[in-house]
Design an enzyme around this catalytic site. Structure first.
Site, short mmCIF file in Angstrom:
data_model
loop_
_atom_site.label_atom_id
_atom_site.label_comp_id
_atom_site.label_asym_id
_atom_site.label_seq_id
_atom_site.Cartn_x
_atom_site.Cartn_y
_atom_site.Cartn_z
N HIS A 134 11.74 10.61 -91.48
CA HIS A 134 11.33 10.29 -92.99
C HIS A 134 9.87 11.39 -93.11
O HIS A 134 9.12 10.96 -94.27
CB HIS A 134 11.17 8.85 -93.43
CG HIS A 134 12.49 8.09 -92.84
ND1 HIS A 134 13.35 8.26 -93.60
CD2 HIS A 134 12.55 7.53 -91.88
CE1 HIS A 134 14.48 7.15 -93.17
NE2 HIS A 134 13.76 6.99 -91.97
N SER A 148 -4.04 35.92 -100.66
CA SER A 148 -3.89 35.97 -102.18
C SER A 148 -4.88 36.83 -102.81
O SER A 148 -5.95 37.26 -102.17
CB SER A 148 -4.38 34.43 -102.69
OG SER A 148 -4.62 34.52 -103.99
N GLU A 182 8.00 31.15 -95.27
CA GLU A 182 8.73 31.00 -96.42
C GLU A 182 9.81 31.92 -96.86
O GLU A 182 10.66 31.46 -97.32
CB GLU A 182 7.45 30.87 -97.41
CG GLU A 182 6.73 29.86 -97.36
CD GLU A 182 5.39 29.87 -98.36
OE1 GLU A 182 5.21 30.98 -99.31
OE2 GLU A 182 4.25 29.06 -98.34
N LYS A 226 -7.42 32.05 -99.02
CA LYS A 226 -6.18 31.71 -98.79
C LYS A 226 -5.54 32.58 -97.58
O LYS A 226 -5.82 33.84 -97.23
CB LYS A 226 -5.19 31.88 -99.92
CG LYS A 226 -5.47 31.03 -101.05
CD LYS A 226 -4.97 29.67 -100.50
CE LYS A 226 -3.85 29.12 -101.45
NZ LYS A 226 -2.65 29.18 -101.40
#
Ligand code: ARG
Length: 457
Positions: A156, A277, A290, A283
């Site tokens: 979980h 970024s 992804e 960043k």
């Protein structure tokens, strides 16, 4: 418009219809397979006395010169032709004249395209297999180096019990190992030659189908000519196997994205596999992970699409089946790309072992072991579960871990506890005591790893 047909037509095809129908934009992908299939077909026709050996030589010479010219960029595959089969045949007739007009004897584009697609995907199955193997080699290297790197195991997404990095990666080893065996099953099942099925009903020429099959490296010729031109099961199986590979890559990517987050910092993806970024200078984003996660949907889409295309097609060939090409090619290229990039990403990724271990130390990952301690001292498990639950509550109130409690505090909750509780719930003990097959204990893990090494040899 260069077409292989037209005799029974009195009008030209409408240009929009022609464009809509044409497949050369994508079926040129199996140009090499189309030429090889034709060479095998002609070799068989000559062996059977259907063509003369002189015609055979003329045709094969012509096909080889077309192949060389395309490979060297001297001959361009253009949309002037309806499909790759028309391109090859038209150029052959251009080069060798009347002999070229005999190439298509005893053959239809239906069995020809079924053959080309099978030849193309058969090669790609092995490319996919070798990419999965490379990924497994990288996973195994990381496992080998991290048999004693402690980390929390999760259920979980909540800390559950301590494990090791080797153990966690071992789960992915098993998944990708199964993926390879699925690919190998498919390679075996699909290795049946459809050539000679003709349009659907075979042919009246005395073809030697087993001979052509052997020339092209197939195990045998298919037993039913209707199935030969209509079967796309092998593509559905391949898309399904690739969907499963992508599902595994996507789960793994999701974990790496979480582990690479500022909050976790279990891993750091290398600069070469990260992106920045345009506005936020601080960043460093896990875009590759992804994208792999994102592209999974594309491969599932291809599977759903082909299943849907096939479900309403009466026997035998129907043009709907042309739709198998673009989506299968895209799924293969996507899966290959994702496998290669994902492997590079984890191969260069750094593991922050002290962060992982610190995370395993808090969050009560040793609570089950504390309960097991009580069980070993005669307390029934359900009672032990309740006692440790109270210990955890006590620690949460005091903002400490089970390891920080004094023996008096332990004894106040249960007199069964003695000084050896600290040893019993240490991180090292929690992992090392798990010695059964498949568990994270180092000895059990090393045995599994040595089996994996043999498997990859
Ligand atoms: N481009 C077609 C395909 O991919 C080739 C087969 C054409 N056969 C036909 N009867 N029109 O399926």
């Amino acid at each position: 418009m260069a077409q292989l047909w037209g005799g029974r037509f009195t009008k030209e095809t409408d240009q929009l219809v022609y464009n809509f129908n044409a497949s050369i934009e994508f079926d040129q992908k199996f140009f090499a397979q189309d030429v090889n299939g034709s060479i095998a077909h002609v070799t068989m026709l000559a062996k059977q006395g259907i063509l003369t050996h002189e015609e055979e030589q003329q045709i094969i010479g012509g096909l080889e010169s077309i192949r060389d010219d395309v490979n060297e960029g001297k001959l361009l595959i253009t949309s002037e032709y309806e499909d790759i089969h028309s391109f090859v045949e038209a150029n052959l007739i251009d080069r060798v004249g009347d002999a070229g007009k005999k190439l298509h004897t005893g053959r239809s584009r239906n069995d020809q395209v079924a053959l080309d697609m099978r030849l193309y995907t058969r090669d790609e199955v092995w490319v996919l297999d070798s990419l999965v193997k490379k990924l497994l080699e990288t996973i195994l290297r990381i496992m080998d180096e991290n048999v004693e790197t402690y980390m929390p195991g999760f259920t979980h997404l909540q800390k559950a019990q301590p494990i090791t990095l080797a153990h966690h990666f071992g789960a992915y080893f098993e998944m990708f190992k199964r993926d390879r065996s699925r690919l190998q099953d498919i390679a075996e099942r699909m290795n049946i030659c459809p050539l000679g099925s003709g349009a659907l009903a075979g042919t009246t020429y005395p073809l030697d189908r087993e001979y052509t099959a052997k020339l092209l490296g197939f195990d045998s010729a298919c037993c039913n000519s209707i199935d030969g031109v209509s079967d796309r099961d092998y593509l559905i199986e391949l898309l399904s196997a690739m969907s499963t590979i992508m599902m595994h890559l996507s789960r793994f990517s999701e974990e790496i994205i979480i582990w690479n987050s500022n909050e976790y910092q279990f891993v750091e993806i290398d600069d070469t596999y990260s992106t920045g970024s345009s506005i936020m200078p601080q960043k460093k984003n896990p875009d590759i992970a992804e994208l792999v996660r994102g592209k999974t949907g594309r491969v599932y889409g291809a599977l759903t699409s082909l299943l849907t295309t096939m479900k309403g097609i009466p026997l035998a060939y129907n043009k709907d089946m042309q739709e198998d090409k673009e989506l299968t090619f895209d799924a293969i290229d996507t899966t290959k790309g994702c496998l290669a990039l994902f492997t590079g990403m984890i191969d260069t990724m750094k593991f922050n072992k002290s962060r992982m271990e610190a995370s395993a130390r808090n969050g009560f990952t040793n609570a089950t072991d504390a309960a097991d301690y009580l069980v070993n001292h005669g307390v029934p498990f359900r009672d032990a579960h309740g006692i440790v639950g109270r210990l955890v509550l006590f620690c949460i109130e005091k903002n400490c871990s089970l390891d920080d409690m004094t023996l008096e505090e332990y004894k106040a909750i249960s007199p069964v506890f003695e000084n050896d509780i600290y040893e019993a719930i240490s991180l090292k003990t929690c992992v090392e005591k798990r010695t059964t097959k498949g568990a994270p204990g180092p000895e059990a893990m090393r045995q599994v790893i040595s089996g994996y090494k043999k498997y990859l040899k």
